[in-house]
Design a protein around this motif. Sequence first.
Motif, PDB file in Angstrom:
ATOM      1  N   ALA A  34       1.073  -1.198  -0.124  1.00  0.00           N
ATOM      2  CA  ALA A  34       0.125   0.063  -0.217  1.00  0.00           C
ATOM      3  C   ALA A  34       0.829   1.260  -0.004  1.00  0.00           C
ATOM      4  O   ALA A  34       2.048   1.001   0.579  1.00  0.00           O
ATOM      5  CB  ALA A  34      -0.815   0.046   1.120  1.00  0.00           C
ATOM      6  N   ALA A  35       0.312   2.332  -0.401  1.00  0.00           N
ATOM      7  CA  ALA A  35       1.107   3.656  -0.513  1.00  0.00           C
ATOM      8  C   ALA A  35       1.191   4.149   0.962  1.00  0.00           C
ATOM      9  O   ALA A  35       0.138   3.959   1.713  1.00  0.00           O
ATOM     10  CB  ALA A  35       0.595   4.465  -1.487  1.00  0.00           C
ATOM     11  N   VAL A  36       2.185   4.513   1.431  1.00  0.00           N
ATOM     12  CA  VAL A  36       2.282   5.128   2.599  1.00  0.00           C
ATOM     13  C   VAL A  36       1.215   6.328   2.648  1.00  0.00           C
ATOM     14  O   VAL A  36       0.902   7.297   1.830  1.00  0.00           O
ATOM     15  CB  VAL A  36       3.550   5.904   3.003  1.00  0.00           C
ATOM     16  CG1 VAL A  36       3.682   6.569   4.158  1.00  0.00           C
ATOM     17  CG2 VAL A  36       4.707   4.863   3.090  1.00  0.00           C
ATOM     18  N   PRO A  39      -3.730   3.370   3.144  1.00  0.00           N
ATOM     19  CA  PRO A  39      -3.424   1.882   3.677  1.00  0.00           C
ATOM     20  C   PRO A  39      -4.682   0.965   3.136  1.00  0.00           C
ATOM     21  O   PRO A  39      -4.462  -0.127   2.856  1.00  0.00           O
ATOM     22  CB  PRO A  39      -3.774   2.073   5.181  1.00  0.00           C
ATOM     23  CG  PRO A  39      -4.720   3.271   5.372  1.00  0.00           C
ATOM     24  CD  PRO A  39      -3.947   4.313   4.468  1.00  0.00           C
ATOM     25  N   ASN A  40      -5.574   1.613   2.228  1.00  0.00           N
ATOM     26  CA  ASN A  40      -6.795   0.740   1.843  1.00  0.00           C
ATOM     27  C   ASN A  40      -6.556   0.692   0.330  1.00  0.00           C
ATOM     28  O   ASN A  40      -7.459   0.115  -0.296  1.00  0.00           O
ATOM     29  CB  ASN A  40      -7.988   1.332   2.198  1.00  0.00           C
ATOM     30  CG  ASN A  40      -8.295   0.968   3.645  1.00  0.00           C
ATOM     31  OD1 ASN A  40      -7.893   0.037   4.267  1.00  0.00           O
ATOM     32  ND2 ASN A  40      -8.739   2.409   4.264  1.00  0.00           N
ATOM     33  N   VAL A  41      -5.413   1.183  -0.333  1.00  0.00           N
ATOM     34  CA  VAL A  41      -5.322   1.028  -1.637  1.00  0.00           C
ATOM     35  C   VAL A  41      -3.926   0.220  -1.969  1.00  0.00           C
ATOM     36  O   VAL A  41      -2.989   0.410  -1.465  1.00  0.00           O
ATOM     37  CB  VAL A  41      -5.072   2.480  -2.209  1.00  0.00           C
ATOM     38  CG1 VAL A  41      -4.732   2.197  -3.819  1.00  0.00           C
ATOM     39  CG2 VAL A  41      -6.373   3.447  -1.934  1.00  0.00           C
ATOM     40  N   ALA A  42      -4.018  -0.812  -2.701  1.00  0.00           N
ATOM     41  CA  ALA A  42      -3.178  -1.757  -3.228  1.00  0.00           C
ATOM     42  C   ALA A  42      -2.536  -1.153  -4.290  1.00  0.00           C
ATOM     43  O   ALA A  42      -2.971  -0.656  -5.070  1.00  0.00           O
ATOM     44  CB  ALA A  42      -3.671  -3.116  -3.768  1.00  0.00           C
ATOM     45  N   HIS A 111       8.859  -0.692   5.056  1.00  0.00           N
ATOM     46  CA  HIS A 111       8.895   0.320   4.087  1.00  0.00           C
ATOM     47  C   HIS A 111       9.701   0.215   3.257  1.00  0.00           C
ATOM     48  O   HIS A 111      10.811  -0.230   2.953  1.00  0.00           O
ATOM     49  CB  HIS A 111       9.305   1.639   4.612  1.00  0.00           C
ATOM     50  CG  HIS A 111       8.292   2.097   5.721  1.00  0.00           C
ATOM     51  ND1 HIS A 111       7.333   3.224   5.530  1.00  0.00           N
ATOM     52  CD2 HIS A 111       8.137   1.756   6.962  1.00  0.00           C
ATOM     53  CE1 HIS A 111       6.579   3.166   6.653  1.00  0.00           C
ATOM     54  NE2 HIS A 111       7.099   2.681   7.615  1.00  0.00           N
ATOM     55  N   VAL A 112       9.212   0.348   1.478  1.00  0.00           N
ATOM     56  CA  VAL A 112       9.710   0.176   0.432  1.00  0.00           C
ATOM     57  C   VAL A 112       9.826   1.226  -0.408  1.00  0.00           C
ATOM     58  O   VAL A 112       8.689   1.916  -0.359  1.00  0.00           O
ATOM     59  CB  VAL A 112       8.839  -1.117  -0.300  1.00  0.00           C
ATOM     60  CG1 VAL A 112       9.658  -1.553  -1.480  1.00  0.00           C
ATOM     61  CG2 VAL A 112       9.003  -2.323   0.704  1.00  0.00           C
ATOM     62  N   THR A 113      10.728   1.384  -1.274  1.00  0.00           N
ATOM     63  CA  THR A 113      10.694   2.511  -2.190  1.00  0.00           C
ATOM     64  C   THR A 113      10.717   1.739  -3.613  1.00  0.00           C
ATOM     65  O   THR A 113      11.797   0.972  -3.736  1.00  0.00           O
ATOM     66  CB  THR A 113      12.011   3.306  -2.076  1.00  0.00           C
ATOM     67  OG1 THR A 113      11.677   3.916  -0.789  1.00  0.00           O
ATOM     68  CG2 THR A 113      11.714   4.565  -3.172  1.00  0.00           C
ATOM     69  N   VAL A 114       9.955   2.297  -4.629  1.00  0.00           N
ATOM     70  CA  VAL A 114      10.198   1.802  -5.948  1.00  0.00           C
ATOM     71  C   VAL A 114      11.293   2.507  -6.762  1.00  0.00           C
ATOM     72  O   VAL A 114      11.155   3.789  -6.773  1.00  0.00           O
ATOM     73  CB  VAL A 114       8.632   1.982  -6.651  1.00  0.00           C
ATOM     74  CG1 VAL A 114       8.870   1.560  -8.061  1.00  0.00           C
ATOM     75  CG2 VAL A 114       7.654   1.466  -6.004  1.00  0.00           C
ATOM     76  N   LEU A 115      12.283   1.691  -7.188  1.00  0.00           N
ATOM     77  CA  LEU A 115      13.597   2.439  -7.601  1.00  0.00           C
ATOM     78  C   LEU A 115      13.462   2.401  -9.296  1.00  0.00           C
ATOM     79  O   LEU A 115      13.714   3.370  -9.593  1.00  0.00           O
ATOM     80  CB  LEU A 115      14.606   1.450  -7.386  1.00  0.00           C
ATOM     81  CG  LEU A 115      14.999   1.420  -5.698  1.00  0.00           C
ATOM     82  CD1 LEU A 115      16.215   0.274  -5.867  1.00  0.00           C
ATOM     83  CD2 LEU A 115      15.377   2.564  -5.317  1.00  0.00           C
TER      84      LEU A 115
END
Length: 137
Positions: A34-36, A39-42, A111-115
């Motif tokens: 989910a985006a930070v 929380p309810n959006v994949a 936590h993850v960042t799209v590279l």
Amino acid sequence: MCDYSLHNVTSRPAKVDDKLISAKFSTSVTRGFAAVGEPNVAVCLLPGTEVAFENEVEYEHGRSVFRNRKLAEKVARFRQVEKDKPDVHHDALEFPNGEIVLVNNLCEGQHVTVLQMPASQRAVNDAVGQKQGFFID
């Protein structure tokens, strides 16, 4: 892509520099990203998308005496596995050491960042390769 059981969850495609969090969605038993702040959006990743974790990756490993395991890895490439089996989780992350972890097995709150997103042709090649049972790099 978003795993089969996330089809009833509001979703959007990932973008470069997205800040994501591993999450369990209230309307599904499946975990995903989910985006930070949303929380309810994949957030759905394309095969070949590269991501970086803030910390070492932690995931559930059901066959271990200690259920949770950590990988000394912080970057991964998204891919899909076992596409020929319709009722199993397909979304996975492949790490530089060759280990593959289902997104559904990630512990929540990481936590993850799209590279980097895959180039269009590369995404097509990855999808074809995965359907045939191998990963094209």
